[in-house]
Design a protein around this motif. Structure first.
Motif, PDB file in Angstrom:
ATOM      1  N   ALA A   9      38.829  42.338  42.747  1.00  0.00           N
ATOM      2  CA  ALA A   9      38.565  41.457  43.717  1.00  0.00           C
ATOM      3  C   ALA A   9      38.915  42.341  45.066  1.00  0.00           C
ATOM      4  O   ALA A   9      38.443  41.854  46.220  1.00  0.00           O
ATOM      5  CB  ALA A   9      39.653  40.249  43.858  1.00  0.00           C
ATOM      6  N   GLY A  10      39.906  43.112  45.217  1.00  0.00           N
ATOM      7  CA  GLY A  10      40.171  44.179  46.377  1.00  0.00           C
ATOM      8  C   GLY A  10      38.845  44.659  46.816  1.00  0.00           C
ATOM      9  O   GLY A  10      38.414  44.279  48.127  1.00  0.00           O
ATOM     10  N   PRO A  11      38.205  45.379  46.037  1.00  0.00           N
ATOM     11  CA  PRO A  11      37.084  46.085  46.549  1.00  0.00           C
ATOM     12  C   PRO A  11      35.542  44.940  46.937  1.00  0.00           C
ATOM     13  O   PRO A  11      35.088  45.362  48.039  1.00  0.00           O
ATOM     14  CB  PRO A  11      36.462  47.128  45.418  1.00  0.00           C
ATOM     15  N   LEU A  12      35.675  43.979  46.114  1.00  0.00           N
ATOM     16  CA  LEU A  12      34.654  43.116  46.527  1.00  0.00           C
ATOM     17  C   LEU A  12      34.882  42.426  47.729  1.00  0.00           C
ATOM     18  O   LEU A  12      33.989  42.371  48.593  1.00  0.00           O
ATOM     19  CB  LEU A  12      34.488  42.000  45.236  1.00  0.00           C
ATOM     20  N   ALA A  13      35.986  42.034  48.003  1.00  0.00           N
ATOM     21  CA  ALA A  13      36.429  41.520  49.249  1.00  0.00           C
ATOM     22  C   ALA A  13      36.348  42.231  50.676  1.00  0.00           C
ATOM     23  O   ALA A  13      35.797  41.970  51.516  1.00  0.00           O
ATOM     24  CB  ALA A  13      38.025  41.001  49.365  1.00  0.00           C
ATOM     25  N   LEU A  14      36.512  43.732  50.306  1.00  0.00           N
ATOM     26  CA  LEU A  14      36.347  44.691  51.619  1.00  0.00           C
ATOM     27  C   LEU A  14      34.840  44.675  51.712  1.00  0.00           C
ATOM     28  O   LEU A  14      34.375  44.760  52.897  1.00  0.00           O
ATOM     29  CB  LEU A  14      37.020  45.960  51.018  1.00  0.00           C
ATOM     30  N   PHE A  15      34.006  45.027  50.692  1.00  0.00           N
ATOM     31  CA  PHE A  15      32.734  45.298  50.891  1.00  0.00           C
ATOM     32  C   PHE A  15      31.884  44.247  51.572  1.00  0.00           C
ATOM     33  O   PHE A  15      31.440  44.163  52.506  1.00  0.00           O
ATOM     34  CB  PHE A  15      31.938  45.574  49.594  1.00  0.00           C
ATOM     35  N   TRP A  16      32.233  42.927  51.007  1.00  0.00           N
ATOM     36  CA  TRP A  16      31.507  41.628  51.581  1.00  0.00           C
ATOM     37  C   TRP A  16      32.279  41.444  52.908  1.00  0.00           C
ATOM     38  O   TRP A  16      31.466  40.877  53.816  1.00  0.00           O
ATOM     39  CB  TRP A  16      31.565  40.533  50.456  1.00  0.00           C
ATOM     40  N   ALA A  63      24.385  42.430  41.102  1.00  0.00           N
ATOM     41  CA  ALA A  63      25.382  43.107  40.345  1.00  0.00           C
ATOM     42  C   ALA A  63      26.772  42.596  40.399  1.00  0.00           C
ATOM     43  O   ALA A  63      27.584  42.575  39.441  1.00  0.00           O
ATOM     44  CB  ALA A  63      25.213  44.602  40.903  1.00  0.00           C
ATOM     45  N   CYS A  64      27.201  42.091  41.471  1.00  0.00           N
ATOM     46  CA  CYS A  64      28.647  41.768  41.557  1.00  0.00           C
ATOM     47  C   CYS A  64      28.789  40.492  40.684  1.00  0.00           C
ATOM     48  O   CYS A  64      29.963  40.302  40.014  1.00  0.00           O
ATOM     49  CB  CYS A  64      29.169  41.187  43.054  1.00  0.00           C
ATOM     50  N   VAL A  65      27.755  39.435  40.723  1.00  0.00           N
ATOM     51  CA  VAL A  65      27.971  38.390  40.111  1.00  0.00           C
ATOM     52  C   VAL A  65      27.979  38.646  38.259  1.00  0.00           C
ATOM     53  O   VAL A  65      28.657  38.182  37.541  1.00  0.00           O
ATOM     54  CB  VAL A  65      26.825  37.270  40.276  1.00  0.00           C
ATOM     55  N   ILE A  66      26.947  39.485  38.094  1.00  0.00           N
ATOM     56  CA  ILE A  66      26.867  39.956  36.652  1.00  0.00           C
ATOM     57  C   ILE A  66      28.168  40.707  36.034  1.00  0.00           C
ATOM     58  O   ILE A  66      28.808  40.495  35.122  1.00  0.00           O
ATOM     59  CB  ILE A  66      25.447  40.798  36.595  1.00  0.00           C
ATOM     60  N   ASP A  67      28.643  41.611  37.053  1.00  0.00           N
ATOM     61  CA  ASP A  67      29.966  42.330  36.552  1.00  0.00           C
ATOM     62  C   ASP A  67      30.976  41.281  36.602  1.00  0.00           C
ATOM     63  O   ASP A  67      31.734  41.389  35.673  1.00  0.00           O
ATOM     64  CB  ASP A  67      29.981  43.453  37.597  1.00  0.00           C
ATOM     65  N   SER A  68      31.329  40.355  37.428  1.00  0.00           N
ATOM     66  CA  SER A  68      32.073  39.467  37.384  1.00  0.00           C
ATOM     67  C   SER A  68      32.194  38.589  36.247  1.00  0.00           C
ATOM     68  O   SER A  68      33.000  38.189  35.550  1.00  0.00           O
ATOM     69  CB  SER A  68      32.170  38.408  38.456  1.00  0.00           C
ATOM     70  N   LEU A  69      30.798  38.133  35.745  1.00  0.00           N
ATOM     71  CA  LEU A  69      30.754  37.282  34.518  1.00  0.00           C
ATOM     72  C   LEU A  69      31.150  38.252  33.403  1.00  0.00           C
ATOM     73  O   LEU A  69      31.670  37.637  32.406  1.00  0.00           O
ATOM     74  CB  LEU A  69      29.154  36.880  34.473  1.00  0.00           C
ATOM     75  N   ILE A  70      30.754  39.620  33.452  1.00  0.00           N
ATOM     76  CA  ILE A  70      31.210  40.221  32.006  1.00  0.00           C
ATOM     77  C   ILE A  70      32.528  40.287  32.220  1.00  0.00           C
ATOM     78  O   ILE A  70      33.149  40.433  31.172  1.00  0.00           O
ATOM     79  CB  ILE A  70      30.322  41.554  32.292  1.00  0.00           C
ATOM     80  N   LEU A  71      33.089  40.605  33.184  1.00  0.00           N
ATOM     81  CA  LEU A  71      34.627  40.940  33.260  1.00  0.00           C
ATOM     82  C   LEU A  71      35.344  39.539  32.897  1.00  0.00           C
ATOM     83  O   LEU A  71      36.285  39.627  32.130  1.00  0.00           O
ATOM     84  CB  LEU A  71      35.199  41.265  34.771  1.00  0.00           C
ATOM     85  N   PHE A  72      35.045  38.549  33.428  1.00  0.00           N
ATOM     86  CA  PHE A  72      35.706  37.227  33.079  1.00  0.00           C
ATOM     87  C   PHE A  72      35.279  36.857  31.471  1.00  0.00           C
ATOM     88  O   PHE A  72      36.172  36.324  30.787  1.00  0.00           O
ATOM     89  CB  PHE A  72      35.132  35.955  33.977  1.00  0.00           C
ATOM     90  N   ALA A  73      34.380  37.115  31.046  1.00  0.00           N
ATOM     91  CA  ALA A  73      33.932  37.117  29.446  1.00  0.00           C
ATOM     92  C   ALA A  73      35.145  38.040  28.687  1.00  0.00           C
ATOM     93  O   ALA A  73      35.498  37.523  27.735  1.00  0.00           O
ATOM     94  CB  ALA A  73      32.517  37.168  29.107  1.00  0.00           C
ATOM     95  N   ILE A  74      35.132  39.181  29.103  1.00  0.00           N
ATOM     96  CA  ILE A  74      36.167  40.023  28.438  1.00  0.00           C
ATOM     97  C   ILE A  74      37.772  39.449  28.279  1.00  0.00           C
ATOM     98  O   ILE A  74      38.220  39.438  27.410  1.00  0.00           O
ATOM     99  CB  ILE A  74      36.106  41.300  29.022  1.00  0.00           C
ATOM    100  N   ILE A  75      37.946  38.867  29.573  1.00  0.00           N
ATOM    101  CA  ILE A  75      39.217  38.369  29.800  1.00  0.00           C
ATOM    102  C   ILE A  75      39.311  37.300  28.883  1.00  0.00           C
ATOM    103  O   ILE A  75      40.144  36.984  28.232  1.00  0.00           O
ATOM    104  CB  ILE A  75      39.526  38.073  31.299  1.00  0.00           C
ATOM    105  N   ALA A  76      38.275  36.160  28.945  1.00  0.00           N
ATOM    106  CA  ALA A  76      38.486  35.069  28.114  1.00  0.00           C
ATOM    107  C   ALA A  76      38.342  35.406  26.500  1.00  0.00           C
ATOM    108  O   ALA A  76      39.114  34.867  25.906  1.00  0.00           O
ATOM    109  CB  ALA A  76      37.110  34.341  28.413  1.00  0.00           C
ATOM    110  N   PHE A  77      37.833  36.545  26.286  1.00  0.00           N
ATOM    111  CA  PHE A  77      37.833  36.762  24.941  1.00  0.00           C
ATOM    112  C   PHE A  77      39.263  37.333  24.464  1.00  0.00           C
ATOM    113  O   PHE A  77      39.641  37.203  23.363  1.00  0.00           O
ATOM    114  CB  PHE A  77      36.622  37.901  24.555  1.00  0.00           C
TER     115      PHE A  77
END
Length: 95
Positions: A9-16, A63-77
């Motif tokens: 979230a840090g790098p995403l918040a900084l970039f956006w 890319a941010c949305v897809i990466d976020s979905l992959i990350l949350f899927a890994i955490i949920a798993f």
């Protein structure tokens, strides 16, 4: 969870944050947040990638949305047992 906030979230918040401040030319008196810097950065990226600079922000957003979905899927798993237990407790409470 703390590391997730720091490294995702840090790098995403900084970039956006930079992108929308520089896109709207809210520069606070610095060159870094100016519209000219925004145009220059995306022009350089566009030349390096060989694409139109105006096409880069939507590609970055996708890319941010897809990466976020992959990350949350890994955490949920990884936490699927806890999630299932909470869901069953919720279902028993409301049914």
């Amino acid at each position: 969870m703390r590391y997730l906030l720091i490294f995702w979230a840090g790098p995403l918040a900084l970039f956006w944050g930079w992108y929308f401040l520089s896109l709207n030319d809210i520069s606070f008196g610095t060159t870094f947040f100016s519209r000219e810097m925004n145009d220059l950065v995306f022009e350089v990226y566009g030349n390096v990638l060989g694409i139109d600079p105006q096409a880069i922000p939507p590609l970055a957003a996708r890319a941010c949305v897809i990466d976020s979905l992959i990350l949350f899927a890994i955490i949920a798993f990884r936490r699927r047992r806890d999630i299932l237990a909470r869901f069953q407790a919720w279902r028993e409470r409301y049914s």
